[in-house]
Write an enzyme that holds these catalytic residues in place. Structure first.
Site, PDB file in Angstrom:
ATOM      1  N   THR A  41      27.694  -7.497 -40.905  1.00 39.64           N
ATOM      2  CA  THR A  41      28.344  -8.253 -41.970  1.00 39.64           C
ATOM      3  C   THR A  41      29.899  -7.926 -41.986  1.00 39.64           C
ATOM      4  O   THR A  41      30.462  -8.194 -43.057  1.00 39.64           O
ATOM      5  CB  THR A  41      27.768  -7.501 -43.228  1.00 39.64           C
ATOM      6  OG1 THR A  41      27.664  -6.057 -43.258  1.00 39.64           O
ATOM      7  CG2 THR A  41      26.577  -8.112 -43.562  1.00 39.64           C
ATOM      8  N   HIS A  46      31.320   0.946 -39.540  1.00 39.86           N
ATOM      9  CA  HIS A  46      31.597   2.082 -39.959  1.00 39.86           C
ATOM     10  C   HIS A  46      31.027   3.382 -39.813  1.00 39.86           C
ATOM     11  O   HIS A  46      29.945   3.501 -39.035  1.00 39.86           O
ATOM     12  CB  HIS A  46      31.718   1.660 -41.495  1.00 39.86           C
ATOM     13  CG  HIS A  46      30.383   1.100 -41.912  1.00 39.86           C
ATOM     14  ND1 HIS A  46      29.335   2.095 -42.179  1.00 39.86           N
ATOM     15  CD2 HIS A  46      29.985  -0.183 -42.431  1.00 39.86           C
ATOM     16  CE1 HIS A  46      28.281   1.327 -42.791  1.00 39.86           C
ATOM     17  NE2 HIS A  46      28.892   0.138 -42.646  1.00 39.86           N
ATOM     18  N   HIS A  49      27.308   3.309 -39.568  1.00 37.79           N
ATOM     19  CA  HIS A  49      26.553   3.165 -38.312  1.00 37.79           C
ATOM     20  C   HIS A  49      26.788   4.111 -37.192  1.00 37.79           C
ATOM     21  O   HIS A  49      25.861   4.105 -36.344  1.00 37.79           O
ATOM     22  CB  HIS A  49      27.305   1.636 -37.627  1.00 37.79           C
ATOM     23  CG  HIS A  49      27.206   0.520 -38.552  1.00 37.79           C
ATOM     24  ND1 HIS A  49      28.278   0.006 -39.096  1.00 37.79           N
ATOM     25  CD2 HIS A  49      26.184  -0.100 -38.973  1.00 37.79           C
ATOM     26  CE1 HIS A  49      27.797  -1.275 -39.977  1.00 37.79           C
ATOM     27  NE2 HIS A  49      26.664  -1.371 -39.641  1.00 37.79           N
ATOM     28  N   LYS A  83      21.073  -3.243 -52.786  1.00 40.22           N
ATOM     29  CA  LYS A  83      22.331  -4.064 -53.485  1.00 40.22           C
ATOM     30  C   LYS A  83      21.840  -4.415 -55.049  1.00 40.22           C
ATOM     31  O   LYS A  83      20.614  -4.975 -55.142  1.00 40.22           O
ATOM     32  CB  LYS A  83      22.566  -5.442 -52.780  1.00 40.22           C
ATOM     33  CG  LYS A  83      22.664  -4.943 -51.146  1.00 40.22           C
ATOM     34  CD  LYS A  83      24.206  -4.241 -50.971  1.00 40.22           C
ATOM     35  CE  LYS A  83      24.433  -4.050 -49.699  1.00 40.22           C
ATOM     36  NZ  LYS A  83      25.545  -3.256 -49.494  1.00 40.22           N
ATOM     37  N   ARG A  87      24.084 -10.898 -51.545  1.00 34.13           N
ATOM     38  CA  ARG A  87      25.121 -10.833 -50.435  1.00 34.13           C
ATOM     39  C   ARG A  87      25.813 -12.230 -50.410  1.00 34.13           C
ATOM     40  O   ARG A  87      25.053 -13.185 -50.476  1.00 34.13           O
ATOM     41  CB  ARG A  87      24.862 -10.229 -49.126  1.00 34.13           C
ATOM     42  CG  ARG A  87      24.457  -8.837 -49.163  1.00 34.13           C
ATOM     43  CD  ARG A  87      24.596  -8.335 -47.844  1.00 34.13           C
ATOM     44  NE  ARG A  87      24.241  -6.728 -47.798  1.00 34.13           N
ATOM     45  CZ  ARG A  87      24.089  -6.130 -46.665  1.00 34.13           C
ATOM     46  NH1 ARG A  87      24.082  -6.652 -45.479  1.00 34.13           N
ATOM     47  NH2 ARG A  87      23.941  -4.963 -46.738  1.00 34.13           N
ATOM     48  N   GLN A 173      12.361  -9.146 -40.425  1.00 28.60           N
ATOM     49  CA  GLN A 173      12.571  -8.085 -39.774  1.00 28.60           C
ATOM     50  C   GLN A 173      11.460  -7.505 -39.000  1.00 28.60           C
ATOM     51  O   GLN A 173      11.402  -7.203 -37.762  1.00 28.60           O
ATOM     52  CB  GLN A 173      13.307  -6.762 -40.756  1.00 28.60           C
ATOM     53  CG  GLN A 173      13.730  -5.721 -39.848  1.00 28.60           C
ATOM     54  CD  GLN A 173      14.418  -4.473 -40.811  1.00 28.60           C
ATOM     55  OE1 GLN A 173      15.048  -5.074 -41.779  1.00 28.60           O
ATOM     56  NE2 GLN A 173      14.263  -3.305 -40.284  1.00 28.60           N
ATOM     57  N   ASP A 194      16.617   4.542 -45.537  1.00 25.45           N
ATOM     58  CA  ASP A 194      16.773   3.136 -46.790  1.00 25.45           C
ATOM     59  C   ASP A 194      15.933   2.044 -46.178  1.00 25.45           C
ATOM     60  O   ASP A 194      15.908   1.004 -46.882  1.00 25.45           O
ATOM     61  CB  ASP A 194      18.092   3.054 -47.308  1.00 25.45           C
ATOM     62  CG  ASP A 194      19.244   2.519 -46.177  1.00 25.45           C
ATOM     63  OD1 ASP A 194      18.892   2.783 -44.882  1.00 25.45           O
ATOM     64  OD2 ASP A 194      20.223   1.827 -46.598  1.00 25.45           O
ATOM     65  N   LYS A 229      27.184   8.876 -50.464  1.00 22.54           N
ATOM     66  CA  LYS A 229      27.110   8.460 -49.156  1.00 22.54           C
ATOM     67  C   LYS A 229      28.616   8.903 -48.493  1.00 22.54           C
ATOM     68  O   LYS A 229      29.622   8.483 -49.239  1.00 22.54           O
ATOM     69  CB  LYS A 229      26.966   6.946 -49.083  1.00 22.54           C
ATOM     70  CG  LYS A 229      25.639   6.451 -49.002  1.00 22.54           C
ATOM     71  CD  LYS A 229      25.706   4.905 -48.732  1.00 22.54           C
ATOM     72  CE  LYS A 229      24.150   4.625 -48.351  1.00 22.54           C
ATOM     73  NZ  LYS A 229      23.881   3.066 -48.060  1.00 22.54           N
ATOM     74  N   LYS A 232      33.222   6.790 -47.325  1.00 25.43           N
ATOM     75  CA  LYS A 232      34.068   5.913 -48.187  1.00 25.43           C
ATOM     76  C   LYS A 232      35.182   7.062 -48.884  1.00 25.43           C
ATOM     77  O   LYS A 232      35.144   8.123 -48.712  1.00 25.43           O
ATOM     78  CB  LYS A 232      33.068   5.867 -49.317  1.00 25.43           C
ATOM     79  CG  LYS A 232      31.898   4.897 -48.976  1.00 25.43           C
ATOM     80  CD  LYS A 232      32.355   3.373 -48.975  1.00 25.43           C
ATOM     81  CE  LYS A 232      31.255   2.467 -48.758  1.00 25.43           C
ATOM     82  NZ  LYS A 232      31.462   1.157 -48.752  1.00 25.43           N
ATOM     83  N   THR A 233      36.489   6.015 -49.150  1.00 22.25           N
ATOM     84  CA  THR A 233      37.606   6.709 -49.571  1.00 22.25           C
ATOM     85  C   THR A 233      38.136   5.858 -50.682  1.00 22.25           C
ATOM     86  O   THR A 233      37.611   4.723 -50.759  1.00 22.25           O
ATOM     87  CB  THR A 233      38.688   6.884 -48.427  1.00 22.25           C
ATOM     88  OG1 THR A 233      39.156   5.456 -48.117  1.00 22.25           O
ATOM     89  CG2 THR A 233      38.269   7.855 -47.385  1.00 22.25           C
TER      90      THR A 233
END
Length: 396
Positions: A41, A46, A49, A83, A87, A173, A194, A229, A232-233
């Site tokens: 995506t 990141h 992963h 979500k 998306r 999947q 998740d 999580k 993240k910043t």
């Protein structure tokens, strides 16, 4: 053969498994082909992963064979897990470009040579060829709608409205696992917790349709001690691509994790021996900073290489009075006021943000706090944003 499940348990990876006793015996007796899926995506992996790649590296080091599945096909649907909104759909061209970016980054962590060399596959290669009627007759018949609606992966989306398009994600999947089972003898799917519902669906599909064993194992999510999580910043995700997150910013993120999260991060994200990690994290005072520095250095070295890790470490020490070199930014502005330079250097995202930061006392120039929004910046001045961002400015 050492049992990799023991390693993964000791380091805190394992969250859920299915047919755990049989899987444990299998992993300890023979080489197992397993897979982990990644949705393309974005054009970079990141931090979220990264933990999956470390787990795969543990598996491969123990003699097991990794399959990296890039979701070029399922990305055209979009995983609804977690979500609140559907998306944005991507074009085939965009997905293809992201796939190539992923391949390049993953090669730093996973070996594609040797006896148990990893392979990369793209599920677009088989999903885009499916006849939908054949698919729902052959595969859809093995999925219970009632059970799917109870799955946690659909929970949030059901509150806002789950589209039929997204409802197809789980069977797709599951079909991926079945395809890899038939083509490559893959019997185990790994992923974040998740994804438990989706992963379990694939293992069940193989057991029901093929009458043969298949397994699922999920890992704990990379979260802070407060349950948020990690990765993240204020500026967004922490990326593995240095053009998106510089090695210095990457280093600083891990250097500044909470004291309570250091041990967990060292266990999950580095390959340091557990005895060494225990020794590093036994303190509850300022000595825990040594563990944070070790965490930051080891992760930066894994992602960006030893040279970049050394540079980032030196920059960090310089910023906090320990010598070395500060990160530098070239800035070209006609009027180098502190606000213009903050924005041009990427330290702030807008003039408004820069002005508010100055008014709140969050900006220093060299050794003095900035109070004048029209203060002029000179070449080689050092801007400090809070306690974490320190940049030497080169005016062009």
């Amino acid at each position: 053969m050492a049992n990799v499940m023991d390693t993964l348990r000791e380091r805190g990876f394992v969250k859920q498994t299915v047919y755990e006793e049989d899987l444990y015996k299998l992993l300890g007796s023979e080489s197992v082909t397993f897979y982990t899926g990644f949705d393309p995506t974005a054009d970079s992996l990141h931090v979220g992963h990264f933990m999956q790649l470390i787990a795969m590296k543990h598996m491969q080091a123990a003699g097991h064979k990794p399959i990296i599945l890039i979701g070029g096909g399922t990305a055209m649907i979009g995983d609804p897990t977690g979500k609140t909104d559907m998306r944005k759909m991507m074009t085939k061209e965009t997905i293809s470009y992201h796939v190539e970016c992923f391949k390049k980054q993953m090669s730093k962590f996973i070996s594609f040579e040797g006896k148990n060399a990893a392979i990369i596959v793209n599920n677009a290669d088989w999903l885009l060829k499916l006849n939908y009627l054949d698919f729902i007759r052959d595969i859809g018949t093995h999925f219970s709608v009632n059970e799917m609606l109870r799955a946690k992966c659909f929970e949030t989306r059901l509150e806002r409205g789950l589209s039929f398009l997204e409802f197809n994600y789980m069977p797709m999947q599951g079909y991926d696992f079945l395809h890899l089972f038939k083509e490559y003898g893959c019997v185990l799917e790994l992923g974040g917790d998740d994804q438990w519902s989706n992963i379990l669906a694939g293992a069940n599909l193989i057991r029901v349709k093929e009458k043969k064993p298949a397994y699922a194992m999920t890992f704990t999510l990379l979260t802070t001690s407060e349950g948020k999580k990690m990765g993240k910043t204020e500026k967004g995700a922490i990326w593995l691509d240095e053009s998106k997150t510089s090695p210095y910013e990457f280093y600083q993120y891990w250097r500044n994790v909470a004291d309570s999260d250091v041990e967990k991060c060292l266990k999950l994200l580095t390959f340091l021996p557990l005895e060494e990690i225990k020794e590093l994290t036994k303190f509850n005072d300022e000595r825990i900073n040594k563990a944070k520095e070790t965490l930051a250095y080891e992760l930066t070295k894994l992602v960006h290489g030893e040279q970049k890790a050394n540079e980032a470490q030196a920059q960090a020490k310089a910023a906090f009075g320990g010598g070395g070199e500060l990160p530098e930014k070239e800035v070209s502005v006609e009027n180098p006021t502190i606000i213009n330079v903050l924005v041009s250097a990427g330290i702030c995202q807008s003039n408004g943000e820069a002005r508010r930061l100055i008014q709140q006392g969050g900006v220093s120039l060299n050794d003095g706090k900035v109070t004048d929004i029209n203060l002029l910046v000179k070449d080689s001045d050092v801007i400090h944003k809070g306690k974490k961002v320190h940049v030497k400015i080169n005016l062009k």
